[in-house]
Design an enzyme around this catalytic site. Structure first.
Site, PDB file in Angstrom:
ATOM      1  N   ASP A  23       1.020  -1.187   0.029  1.00 41.81           N
ATOM      2  CA  ASP A  23      -0.049   0.035   0.157  1.00 41.81           C
ATOM      3  C   ASP A  23       0.799   1.166   0.053  1.00 41.81           C
ATOM      4  O   ASP A  23       2.059   1.371   0.462  1.00 41.81           O
ATOM      5  CB  ASP A  23      -0.896  -0.137   1.327  1.00 41.81           C
ATOM      6  CG  ASP A  23      -2.243   0.879   1.158  1.00 41.81           C
ATOM      7  OD1 ASP A  23      -2.313   1.444  -0.200  1.00 41.81           O
ATOM      8  OD2 ASP A  23      -2.830   1.220   2.220  1.00 41.81           O
ATOM      9  N   HIS A  40       3.221   3.183  -8.836  1.00 39.45           N
ATOM     10  CA  HIS A  40       3.093   1.762  -9.097  1.00 39.45           C
ATOM     11  C   HIS A  40       4.376   1.180  -9.855  1.00 39.45           C
ATOM     12  O   HIS A  40       4.673   0.025  -9.512  1.00 39.45           O
ATOM     13  CB  HIS A  40       1.836   1.647 -10.133  1.00 39.45           C
ATOM     14  CG  HIS A  40       0.516   1.911  -9.500  1.00 39.45           C
ATOM     15  ND1 HIS A  40       0.179   1.593  -8.193  1.00 39.45           N
ATOM     16  CD2 HIS A  40      -0.297   2.785 -10.028  1.00 39.45           C
ATOM     17  CE1 HIS A  40      -0.986   2.140  -8.028  1.00 39.45           C
ATOM     18  NE2 HIS A  40      -1.478   2.940  -9.084  1.00 39.45           N
ATOM     19  N   SER A  68      -7.130  -5.694  -5.888  1.00 35.79           N
ATOM     20  CA  SER A  68      -8.482  -6.212  -5.173  1.00 35.79           C
ATOM     21  C   SER A  68      -9.456  -6.154  -6.021  1.00 35.79           C
ATOM     22  O   SER A  68      -9.530  -5.319  -6.798  1.00 35.79           O
ATOM     23  CB  SER A  68      -8.530  -5.583  -3.839  1.00 35.79           C
ATOM     24  OG  SER A  68      -8.861  -4.317  -4.187  1.00 35.79           O
ATOM     25  N   TRP A  72     -11.170  -2.662  -8.816  1.00 35.06           N
ATOM     26  CA  TRP A  72     -11.881  -2.495  -9.920  1.00 35.06           C
ATOM     27  C   TRP A  72     -12.796  -0.687  -9.958  1.00 35.06           C
ATOM     28  O   TRP A  72     -13.285  -0.459 -11.125  1.00 35.06           O
ATOM     29  CB  TRP A  72     -12.693  -3.414 -10.389  1.00 35.06           C
ATOM     30  CG  TRP A  72     -12.242  -4.555 -10.822  1.00 35.06           C
ATOM     31  CD1 TRP A  72     -12.186  -5.784 -10.237  1.00 35.06           C
ATOM     32  CD2 TRP A  72     -11.472  -4.842 -11.982  1.00 35.06           C
ATOM     33  NE1 TRP A  72     -11.481  -6.841 -10.813  1.00 35.06           N
ATOM     34  CE2 TRP A  72     -10.823  -6.079 -11.844  1.00 35.06           C
ATOM     35  CE3 TRP A  72     -11.248  -3.920 -12.980  1.00 35.06           C
ATOM     36  CZ2 TRP A  72     -10.060  -6.760 -12.984  1.00 35.06           C
ATOM     37  CZ3 TRP A  72     -10.171  -4.493 -14.054  1.00 35.06           C
ATOM     38  CH2 TRP A  72      -9.767  -5.796 -14.004  1.00 35.06           C
ATOM     39  N   LEU A 134      10.954 -20.525  -4.256  1.00 37.21           N
ATOM     40  CA  LEU A 134       9.824 -19.655  -3.821  1.00 37.21           C
ATOM     41  C   LEU A 134       8.485 -19.811  -4.521  1.00 37.21           C
ATOM     42  O   LEU A 134       8.549 -20.108  -5.725  1.00 37.21           O
ATOM     43  CB  LEU A 134      10.148 -18.284  -3.767  1.00 37.21           C
ATOM     44  CG  LEU A 134       9.238 -17.222  -3.384  1.00 37.21           C
ATOM     45  CD1 LEU A 134       9.182 -17.186  -1.707  1.00 37.21           C
ATOM     46  CD2 LEU A 134       9.619 -15.720  -3.847  1.00 37.21           C
ATOM     47  N   ARG A 197      -5.296  -2.042   8.147  1.00 34.05           N
ATOM     48  CA  ARG A 197      -6.748  -2.753   7.818  1.00 34.05           C
ATOM     49  C   ARG A 197      -6.275  -4.201   7.109  1.00 34.05           C
ATOM     50  O   ARG A 197      -4.938  -3.989   6.565  1.00 34.05           O
ATOM     51  CB  ARG A 197      -7.337  -1.818   6.708  1.00 34.05           C
ATOM     52  CG  ARG A 197      -8.017  -0.588   7.443  1.00 34.05           C
ATOM     53  CD  ARG A 197      -8.827  -0.028   6.268  1.00 34.05           C
ATOM     54  NE  ARG A 197      -8.238   0.563   5.195  1.00 34.05           N
ATOM     55  CZ  ARG A 197      -7.607   1.774   5.086  1.00 34.05           C
ATOM     56  NH1 ARG A 197      -7.777   2.687   6.143  1.00 34.05           N
ATOM     57  NH2 ARG A 197      -6.752   2.166   4.240  1.00 34.05           N
ATOM     58  N   GLU A 210       0.263 -13.318  12.541  1.00 38.03           N
ATOM     59  CA  GLU A 210       0.966 -12.211  12.985  1.00 38.03           C
ATOM     60  C   GLU A 210       0.777 -11.043  12.001  1.00 38.03           C
ATOM     61  O   GLU A 210       1.136 -11.240  10.799  1.00 38.03           O
ATOM     62  CB  GLU A 210       2.604 -12.447  13.492  1.00 38.03           C
ATOM     63  CG  GLU A 210       2.753 -13.405  14.530  1.00 38.03           C
ATOM     64  CD  GLU A 210       2.116 -12.950  15.939  1.00 38.03           C
ATOM     65  OE1 GLU A 210       2.143 -11.870  16.066  1.00 38.03           O
ATOM     66  OE2 GLU A 210       1.590 -13.897  16.588  1.00 38.03           O
TER      67      GLU A 210
HETATM   68  C1  FPP Z   1      -1.377   0.192  -3.479  1.00 35.48           C
HETATM   69  O1  FPP Z   1      -1.233   1.450  -3.467  1.00 35.48           O
HETATM   70  C2  FPP Z   1      -1.097  -0.672  -4.638  1.00 35.48           C
HETATM   71  C3  FPP Z   1      -1.745  -0.968  -5.772  1.00 35.48           C
HETATM   72  C4  FPP Z   1      -3.272  -1.032  -5.918  1.00 35.48           C
HETATM   73  C5  FPP Z   1      -1.065  -1.874  -6.685  1.00 35.48           C
HETATM   74  C6  FPP Z   1      -0.054  -2.763  -6.486  1.00 35.48           C
HETATM   75  C7  FPP Z   1       0.807  -2.776  -7.719  1.00 35.48           C
HETATM   76  C8  FPP Z   1       2.327  -3.097  -7.738  1.00 35.48           C
HETATM   77  C9  FPP Z   1       3.243  -2.869  -6.851  1.00 35.48           C
HETATM   78  C10 FPP Z   1       2.665  -3.260  -9.039  1.00 35.48           C
HETATM   79  C11 FPP Z   1       2.455  -4.474  -9.874  1.00 35.48           C
HETATM   80  C12 FPP Z   1       2.829  -5.794  -8.761  1.00 35.48           C
HETATM   81  C13 FPP Z   1       2.957  -6.984  -9.253  1.00 35.48           C
HETATM   82  C14 FPP Z   1       3.228  -8.061  -8.436  1.00 35.48           C
HETATM   83  C15 FPP Z   1       2.942  -7.203 -10.681  1.00 35.48           C
HETATM   84  P1  FPP Z   1      -2.214   2.434  -3.682  1.00 35.48           P
HETATM   85  O2  FPP Z   1      -2.469   2.699  -5.051  1.00 35.48           O
HETATM   86  O3  FPP Z   1      -3.540   1.936  -3.100  1.00 35.48           O
HETATM   87  O4  FPP Z   1      -1.614   3.740  -3.020  1.00 35.48           O
HETATM   88  P2  FPP Z   1      -2.375   4.694  -1.928  1.00 35.48           P
HETATM   89  O5  FPP Z   1      -2.576   3.883  -0.518  1.00 35.48           O
HETATM   90  O6  FPP Z   1      -1.074   5.712  -1.665  1.00 35.48           O
HETATM   91  O7  FPP Z   1      -3.538   5.334  -2.448  1.00 35.48           O
END
Ligand code: FPP
Length: 244
Positions: A23, A40, A68, A72, A134, A197, A210
């Site tokens: 996050d 990202h 998640s 969407w 892994l 959360r 944990e």
């Molecule tokens: C959360 O940050 C991150 C995401 C919704 C996307 C996660 C994707 C990646 C790390 C890149 C691709 C990964 C793989 C495994 C292919 P946020 O956008 O919710 O940021 P915020 O909490 O600051 O709004």
């Protein structure tokens, strides 16, 4: 069992399964006055580091919450760029992951994903099948409530077909209908960015995990942070509801 990593503070075995709620990508970008996609992209680099770190530390399963079901609902443009990034990841990284001995698996609702991404996912699973350094489980278009509901439907169908009696339904039977069937439950769940959360992540499977919440935004998270989280995990005493 894997060799105990000398990179850790103690000689205790590492957690077998680590789950990460990645996050803070957008906040990382916003804090630098950069477009969301940069956050990202940097998040993808953090994924690379954490995969390498997990192998070095002897973690057997790493589950990353990449997208998640609720994601969407994000603006169409952001979804498009996230899917673009995922395409890039799947095209660029799979060969490298395969060479590192990583088996890649996906959980989540594939029917909601673009067809070409579903094909790339299937190819990635096929190409990396049987690798043992892994297991990288990518939760994509994933939601735990949806997973549990689908499992309940699947159990009900077996009952309806006369293959299963209601009295035979227990935790072990139920777990076999989850997308994570055959995988160990997470021992440790890490969430970055200061939020505390669970956000519909592996609700059934984290019953005794944990939880470690760190303030670091996901793009800044590194293999060192993973090692520190595992050291913190080792300092805790897990009792599974029993007396100490
Ligand atoms: C959360 O940050 C991150 C995401 C919704 C996307 C996660 C994707 C990646 C790390 C890149 C691709 C990964 C793989 C495994 C292919 P946020 O956008 O919710 O940021 P915020 O909490 O600051 O709004």
């Amino acid at each position: 069992m894997k060799l105990v990593s000398s990179l850790l503070e103690t000689s205790l075995p590492p957690p077998v399964h680590v789950g990460i709620i990645m996050d803070g990508n957008r906040r990382w970008a916003k804090g630098r006055g950069r477009p969301r996609i940069d956050g990202h992209l940097r998040g993808m680099e953090a994924v690379r580091k954490v995969v390498k770190g997990s192998i070095a530390l002897g973690v057997e399963y790493l589950t990353l919450y990449a997208f998640s079901i609720e994601n969407w609902k994000r603006p169409a443009a952001e979804i498009r760029s996230l899917m673009g990034l995922l395409r890039l990841y799947l095209r660029q990284e799979i060969k490298d992951l395969d060479q590192q001995g990583v088996q890649v698996l996906f959980i989540g609702h594939r029917t909601l994903l673009p067809d070409d991404i579903v094909s790339l996912i299937e190819e990635a699973e096929e190409q990396t099948k049987g690798n043992t350094n892994l297991n990288l489980v990518v939760a994509l278009s994933y939601g735990a409530r949806q997973e549990i509901t689908a499992a309940a439907q699947s159990v009900a169908r077996q009952v309806e077909a006369g293959e299963l009696d209601v009295s035979e339904i227990d935790e072990t039977v139920f777990m076999k209908h989850l997308e994570t069937a055959g995988m160990p439950d997470p021992d440790l769940v890490i969430r970055t960015s200061g939020e505390q959360r669970i956000s519909n992540f592996l609700l059934w499977q984290v019953a005794y995990a944990e939880f470690i919440f760190v303030d670091t935004l996901w793009p800044d998270f590194s293999d060192d942070d993973l090692r520190e989280a595992i050291n913190e995990y080792h300092r805790r005493e897990r009792r599974y509801g029993a007396a100490g």
